[in-house]
Design a protein around this motif. Structure first.
Motif, PDB file in Angstrom:
ATOM      1  N   ARG A 187     -15.490  23.986   7.988  1.00 28.41           N
ATOM      2  CA  ARG A 187     -16.153  22.698   8.185  1.00 28.41           C
ATOM      3  C   ARG A 187     -17.047  22.347   6.991  1.00 28.41           C
ATOM      4  O   ARG A 187     -17.050  21.225   6.505  1.00 28.41           O
ATOM      5  N   ARG A 198     -27.267   5.847  19.554  1.00 31.59           N
ATOM      6  CA  ARG A 198     -27.783   6.937  20.398  1.00 31.59           C
ATOM      7  C   ARG A 198     -29.283   6.730  20.614  1.00 31.59           C
ATOM      8  O   ARG A 198     -29.842   7.147  21.614  1.00 31.59           O
ATOM      9  N   GLU A 255     -23.095  19.433  11.994  1.00 31.42           N
ATOM     10  CA  GLU A 255     -23.770  19.666  13.295  1.00 31.42           C
ATOM     11  C   GLU A 255     -25.044  20.492  13.086  1.00 31.42           C
ATOM     12  O   GLU A 255     -26.121  19.982  13.248  1.00 31.42           O
ATOM     13  N   LYS A 263     -13.194  24.848  15.488  1.00 28.41           N
ATOM     14  CA  LYS A 263     -14.515  24.464  14.987  1.00 28.41           C
ATOM     15  C   LYS A 263     -15.447  25.660  14.822  1.00 28.41           C
ATOM     16  O   LYS A 263     -16.480  25.563  14.160  1.00 28.41           O
ATOM     17  N   VAL A 321     -12.998   7.242  15.592  1.00 34.59           N
ATOM     18  CA  VAL A 321     -13.445   8.591  15.971  1.00 34.59           C
ATOM     19  C   VAL A 321     -12.359   9.275  16.810  1.00 34.59           C
ATOM     20  O   VAL A 321     -11.764   8.648  17.692  1.00 34.59           O
ATOM     21  N   TYR A 322     -12.139  10.534  16.527  1.00 37.02           N
ATOM     22  CA  TYR A 322     -11.070  11.281  17.202  1.00 37.02           C
ATOM     23  C   TYR A 322     -11.551  12.667  17.591  1.00 37.02           C
ATOM     24  O   TYR A 322     -12.299  13.303  16.840  1.00 37.02           O
ATOM     25  N   GLY A 323     -11.090  13.153  18.753  1.00 35.14           N
ATOM     26  CA  GLY A 323     -11.271  14.570  19.079  1.00 35.14           C
ATOM     27  C   GLY A 323     -10.275  15.364  18.248  1.00 35.14           C
ATOM     28  O   GLY A 323      -9.390  14.782  17.596  1.00 35.14           O
ATOM     29  N   GLU A 324     -10.385  16.676  18.261  1.00 35.46           N
ATOM     30  CA  GLU A 324      -9.433  17.490  17.480  1.00 35.46           C
ATOM     31  C   GLU A 324      -8.339  18.002  18.406  1.00 35.46           C
ATOM     32  O   GLU A 324      -8.588  18.870  19.257  1.00 35.46           O
ATOM     33  N   CYS A 342     -21.022  18.729  23.671  1.00 33.73           N
ATOM     34  CA  CYS A 342     -20.205  17.512  23.648  1.00 33.73           C
ATOM     35  C   CYS A 342     -19.428  17.311  24.946  1.00 33.73           C
ATOM     36  O   CYS A 342     -18.853  18.257  25.495  1.00 33.73           O
ATOM     37  N   ALA A 387     -12.204  15.674  12.663  1.00 32.51           N
ATOM     38  CA  ALA A 387     -12.357  17.091  12.332  1.00 32.51           C
ATOM     39  C   ALA A 387     -11.915  17.361  10.888  1.00 32.51           C
ATOM     40  O   ALA A 387     -11.125  16.607  10.325  1.00 32.51           O
ATOM     41  N   SER A 392     -26.434  20.057  25.589  1.00 36.04           N
ATOM     42  CA  SER A 392     -26.795  18.675  25.251  1.00 36.04           C
ATOM     43  C   SER A 392     -28.232  18.363  25.689  1.00 36.04           C
ATOM     44  O   SER A 392     -28.732  17.269  25.469  1.00 36.04           O
ATOM     45  N   TYR A 396     -13.615   4.745  19.518  1.00 38.82           N
ATOM     46  CA  TYR A 396     -13.170   6.052  20.006  1.00 38.82           C
ATOM     47  C   TYR A 396     -11.689   5.961  20.369  1.00 38.82           C
ATOM     48  O   TYR A 396     -11.329   5.251  21.302  1.00 38.82           O
ATOM     49  N   ARG A 430     -29.566  12.370  17.057  1.00 40.41           N
ATOM     50  CA  ARG A 430     -30.248  13.339  17.941  1.00 40.41           C
ATOM     51  C   ARG A 430     -29.354  13.547  19.149  1.00 40.41           C
ATOM     52  O   ARG A 430     -28.685  12.614  19.609  1.00 40.41           O
ATOM     53  N   ASN A 433     -14.335   9.333  11.396  1.00 40.04           N
ATOM     54  CA  ASN A 433     -15.058  10.547  11.770  1.00 40.04           C
ATOM     55  C   ASN A 433     -14.065  11.429  12.519  1.00 40.04           C
ATOM     56  O   ASN A 433     -13.659  11.099  13.632  1.00 40.04           O
TER      57      ASN A 433
END
Ligand code: SAM
Ligand code: SF4
Length: 491
Positions: free
Chosen positions: A234, A331, A211, A228, A147-150, A109, A188, A299, A97, A289, A186
């Protein structure tokens, strides 16, 4: 600032403004096949066993199976398909991350912009280096998914810099060195121009989860004033990846947002669309999941998927798209992961940390205020590799496919006819040898040695019917070199 969404880049794929997910038709198909005939179901299973992608009607038929005996046959077939295409190999990786800044507000999220309690953080390149040193030098992973946020702070240029940094790390180990040989991403959805930069940086797989494929639920989960919020931007993210020359892409759905049966159909439609348009289906499918996340109202799932249904959906995905890799992540709790592996999964993460900077800190506890969601299987790679070996699976650290051009259409054709496994089996043996020598605990090494001896004997027994004498000799030669400290050898 340039707008992120380039309408022209997805509108050209629409037919009468419609995308390829027809919600009404999917439900009709599911409803049309209730109480399916046993003979029909068995014929579909046979088609899967012949490594052929199912049609939506065939998948809808499997979704409707109630008979426990038929389910048993489907579970067995899922395992058989996995062995046919991927033999007894499992690939492992670590998620990295890089940033939890995010402009979006996805209701499920922990990174959502309305979560004011989250400690926002973005790794500097020095920190990326430190994380990679821990992952490649101490744990022994060869693959990372970044992994990155947008967010503008983690734009394409940041991504390229982090990827380059990850690839540049080379850490001394007991007998050689450890490094990351494949960085998957992974992130956006991006424009074709940005995706070209990602391709140039040398990524492995580009992964975007839809999603939920259900339009109405998608709108509810992703506020319309966010990037998003645009379903079609997407949905066509991976079309753009192909346009940019990335032929190794991954799809996924977040299970729990909507009815699992619909999502399985959505994944199938997506796979078929990519196969039809670009001649290559997705390299992997993910089916996370929902797990609890901080200040994330959705969530706690409205459409919670029970463990029983989870096993069913894993099996149906395996039967529907037999050649694809399937990723089960941390997860899930270890017991479920174990069961899912024997239903056709091919990849899993281990030693997983999803808090920003947690690998280098050797963080032991999950902290809800710095991570995206909660994980169910925190076990380390050594334990996971040992458990897999006890189950008869060899952990493959091979990354050669992508480095010698066995990707996209080429690899899919090889997988479909079982040819890829020639190289894969040998490279799994070589990379497992390397990992055992550099990272395994004495306990894992003991079990691993036994497994590796069996694998070599299996190859030997199939010379010359499957493996040429030259290939076998080359394997033994490389194997000896690795034992004496040479690293990163593959066929
Ligand atoms: N920001 C990028 C995006 O949205 O595409 C990166 C994705 S996010 C960091 C990785 C994935 O985690 C998401 O696509 C979503 O499927 C999953 N995720 C988000 N919240 C989750 C939760 N509460 N439980 C399980 N998975 C979750
Ligand atoms: Fe941001 Fe991705 Fe989380 Fe949505 S899922 S809030 S886009 S990090």
């Amino acid at each position: 600032m340039q707008p992120i969404i380039k309408k022209a880049e997805y509108e050209k794929y629409l037919k009468n403004h419609q995308d390829f997910i027809d919600d009404h038709k999917i439900w009709q198909q599911i409803k049309a096949h209730i109480q399916p005939d046993k003979t029909k179901v068995r014929a579909i299973i046979q088609k899967s066993l012949a490594i052929k992608t199912l049609t939506p009607d065939e998948t809808a038929t499997l979704i409707n199976v109630q008979d426990p005996d038929l389910w048993q046959e489907m579970f067995v077939a899922a395992d058989e398909i996995k062995k046919k295409v991927y033999d007894n190999r499992i690939v492992t990786f670590a998620p990295l991350y890089c940033s939890n800044h995010c402009l979006n507000n996805c209701l499920y999220c922990g990174f959502r912009r309305d979560n004011k309690d989250l400690k926002r953080n973005q790794l500097t390149l020095e920190q990326v280096r430190a994380e990679t040193q821990a992952i490649a030098g101490k744990i022994g992973h060869k693959r990372i998914i970044a992994v990155y946020g947008e967010h503008p702070s983690s734009d394409i240029h940041y991504m390229v810099d982090t990827i380059k940094t990850i690839y540049s790390v080379k850490e001394k180990t007991k007998h050689g060195f450890g490094n990351i040989r494949r960085v998957n991403v992974n992130a956006a959805p991006m424009s074709v121009a940005d995706l070209k930069l990602l391709k140039k940086a040398g990524i492995g797989t580009y992964q975007v989860f839809q999603e939920t494929y259900h339009h109405e639920t998608y709108q509810k989960m992703h506020p319309q004033d966010t990037i998003k919020g645009n379903y079609q931007w997407r949905l066509y993210a991976l079309h753009r990846a192909f346009e940019a020359g990335i032929d190794d892409v991954a799809i996924g759905a977040l299970f729990g947002l909507y009815d699992w049966r619909f999502e399985v159909m959505g994944l199938l439609y997506h796979a078929i669309e990519l196969e039809n348009k670009f001649g290559v289906g997705p390299h992997t499918i993910s089916f996370p999941r929902l797990t609890p996340a901080q200040n994330a109202p959705a969530s706690h799932p409205q459409h919670e998927v029970s463990d029983t249904d989870f096993k069913k959906l894993v099996t149906i995905i395996r039967l529907s798209v037999p050649y694809t890799g399937m990723i089960i992540t941390a997860r899930e709790k270890d017991q479920i992961k174990k069961q899912a592996l024997s239903l056709g999964c091919t990849q899993t993460d281990a030693s997983t940390k999803i808090g920003i900077g947690d690998y280098a800190k050797l963080a032991k506890k999950q902290k809800m205020n710095s991570q995206q969601f909660t994980i169910g299987d925190p076990r380390d790679l050594d334990t996971v590799v040992r458990e897999l070996a006890e189950m008869g699976y060899i952990t493959s650290f091979c990354t050669s496919g992508y480095r010698c051009g066995r990707t996209g259409e080429k690899i899919m054709d090889m997988l479909k006819c079982g040819q890829e496994s020639h190289f894969c089996k040998i490279n799994a043996i070589l990379t497992f040898r390397e990992w055992l020598d550099d990272f395994a605990s004495p306990q894992t090494k003991k079990i691993g040695e036994k497994l590796i001896a069996q694998e070599i004997a299996e190859v030997k027994a199939q010379v010359p019917s499957k493996y040429s004498p030259e290939l076998y000799a080359s394997m033994l030669n490389n194997y000896e070199k690795i034992k004496s400290g040479t690293r990163d050898l593959y066929i």
